[in-house]
Design a protein around this motif. Structure first.
Motif, mmCIF file in Angstrom:
data_model
loop_
_atom_site.group_PDB
_atom_site.id
_atom_site.type_symbol
_atom_site.label_atom_id
_atom_site.label_comp_id
_atom_site.label_asym_id
_atom_site.label_seq_id
_atom_site.Cartn_x
_atom_site.Cartn_y
_atom_site.Cartn_z
ATOM 1 N N LYS A 103 -63.166 75.865 26.062
ATOM 2 C CA LYS A 103 -63.303 75.204 24.999
ATOM 3 C C LYS A 103 -65.062 74.792 25.310
ATOM 4 O O LYS A 103 -65.579 75.158 26.315
ATOM 5 N N GLN A 104 -65.673 73.976 24.296
ATOM 6 C CA GLN A 104 -66.881 73.633 24.275
ATOM 7 C C GLN A 104 -66.932 72.081 24.930
ATOM 8 O O GLN A 104 -65.782 71.558 24.709
ATOM 9 N N CYS B 196 -72.909 74.175 28.238
ATOM 10 C CA CYS B 196 -71.877 73.310 27.474
ATOM 11 C C CYS B 196 -70.625 73.764 27.137
ATOM 12 O O CYS B 196 -69.794 73.547 26.101
ATOM 13 N N CYS B 197 -70.074 74.555 28.281
ATOM 14 C CA CYS B 197 -68.810 75.083 27.897
ATOM 15 C C CYS B 197 -67.736 74.477 29.191
ATOM 16 O O CYS B 197 -68.038 74.334 30.125
ATOM 17 N N VAL B 198 -66.275 74.614 28.851
ATOM 18 C CA VAL B 198 -65.585 74.465 29.989
ATOM 19 C C VAL B 198 -65.038 75.602 30.285
ATOM 20 O O VAL B 198 -64.234 76.352 29.385
ATOM 21 N N VAL C 64 -64.610 63.800 25.236
ATOM 22 C CA VAL C 64 -63.714 63.429 26.093
ATOM 23 C C VAL C 64 -63.857 64.136 27.432
ATOM 24 O O VAL C 64 -63.789 63.603 28.366
ATOM 25 N N THR C 65 -64.475 65.347 27.395
ATOM 26 C CA THR C 65 -64.836 66.037 28.689
ATOM 27 C C THR C 65 -66.173 65.028 29.501
ATOM 28 O O THR C 65 -66.104 65.028 30.271
ATOM 29 N N LYS C 66 -66.989 64.682 28.425
ATOM 30 C CA LYS C 66 -67.930 63.996 28.931
ATOM 31 C C LYS C 66 -67.570 62.624 29.675
ATOM 32 O O LYS C 66 -68.098 62.344 30.755
ATOM 33 N N SER C 67 -66.370 62.094 29.257
ATOM 34 C CA SER C 67 -66.124 60.799 29.841
ATOM 35 C C SER C 67 -65.555 61.106 30.928
ATOM 36 O O SER C 67 -65.256 60.146 32.089
ATOM 37 N N LYS C 68 -65.092 62.120 31.346
ATOM 38 C CA LYS C 68 -63.973 62.608 32.290
ATOM 39 C C LYS C 68 -64.936 63.022 33.560
ATOM 40 O O LYS C 68 -64.430 63.067 34.681
ATOM 41 N N THR C 69 -66.071 63.566 33.318
ATOM 42 C CA THR C 69 -67.112 63.927 34.084
ATOM 43 C C THR C 69 -68.314 63.398 34.357
ATOM 44 O O THR C 69 -69.253 63.821 34.814
ATOM 45 N N GLU C 70 -68.347 62.022 33.952
ATOM 46 C CA GLU C 70 -69.661 61.214 33.888
ATOM 47 C C GLU C 70 -70.069 60.953 35.314
ATOM 48 O O GLU C 70 -69.085 60.635 36.317
#
Length: 232
Positions: free
Chosen positions: A213-214, A201-203, A218-224
């Motif tokens: 960052k963790q 769960c890291c970027v 927002v990250t999840k929406s961009k990598t769905e």
């Protein structure tokens, strides 16, 4: 697969140089039955066999002319996988060696290369021109971005394979070095060179890659992932 098993398999395998040849001329005067596959037309004969069988035949029979000669490998040790036995979407130009594992509903895009001993989990996409090196392990529901390289470890055999966890997103042209373990649901930014293990769960980004960052909403929406792309 163990690296030493793969090395033994390659070293002991019968190396092959399959050839397709087209003959014209006085074809009725020649016996082509010595070849593995023979297809005869009105004024030509097409044969498939090993280079070492076809070339002596050409020299022995000047009454026929070899008008076409095709081969795509030389002294090849490991054949390509039988794609009909893989329950996945595999696009033209992908190269998959035998003794790989491809999970159900995977997507293998044009130009991707998957080497012997690699394992690809269910629902994972291997994007265009990615290289999945020998013995690399990729989890379920991942996206391996275009041009990404997961280092292979057939040589040296003592090296540890790359292991990519479930739900990992890797951006285009990233490089994951041998021995690296990427934790579940992490994100690797495009162009990164990953030299150390990545926690779940890291970027991570950069050369060498570092945690920035963790993974958040927002990250999840961009990598769905898009399930419709995996429908067969």
């Amino acid at each position: 697969m163990d690296a030493y098993e793969i090395i033994k398999l390659i070293s002991e395998s019968k190396k092959k140089t399959p050839v397709r040849a087209l003959f014209k001329g006085d074809i009725e005067k020649c016996d082509f039955s010595c070849f593995a596959e023979v297809y005869k037309g009105a004024d030509f004969v097409e044969v498939y066999d090993e280079y070492e069988k076809i070339m002596p035949f050409v020299e022995k029979h000047p009454e026929v002319k070899m008008t076409r000669f095709e081969n795509d490998r030389r002294n090849s040790a490991i054949p390509l996988a039988d794609l009909t036995k893989i329950n996945a979407r595999i696009e033209p130009g992908a190269v998959i060696r035998e003794m790989t594992e491809i999970g159900d509903k995977c997507v293998i895009m044009m130009g991707a290369v998957i080497n012997i001993g690699a394992v690809i989990g269910e629902g994972t996409m291997i994007d265009m021109n990615s290289v999945i090196g020998g013995r690399a392990i990729v989890g379920r529901n991942c996206h391996i971005g275009a041009g990404t390289v997961l280092a292979g470890v057939i040589e040296p055999p003592s090296a540890t394979p790359v292991v990519i966890g479930d739900g990992v997103m890797i951006g285009a042209n990233a490089v994951i070095l041998e021995g690296v373990h990427v934790g579940d649901n992490s994100v690797i930014a495009a162009g990164s060179v990953v030299t150390k293990d990545v926690p779940p769960c890291c970027v991570v980004a950069g050369v060498p890659a570092k945690v920035v960052k963790q993974v958040d909403d927002v990250t999840k929406s961009k990598t769905e992932l898009v399930e419709a792309l995996r429908n067969l």
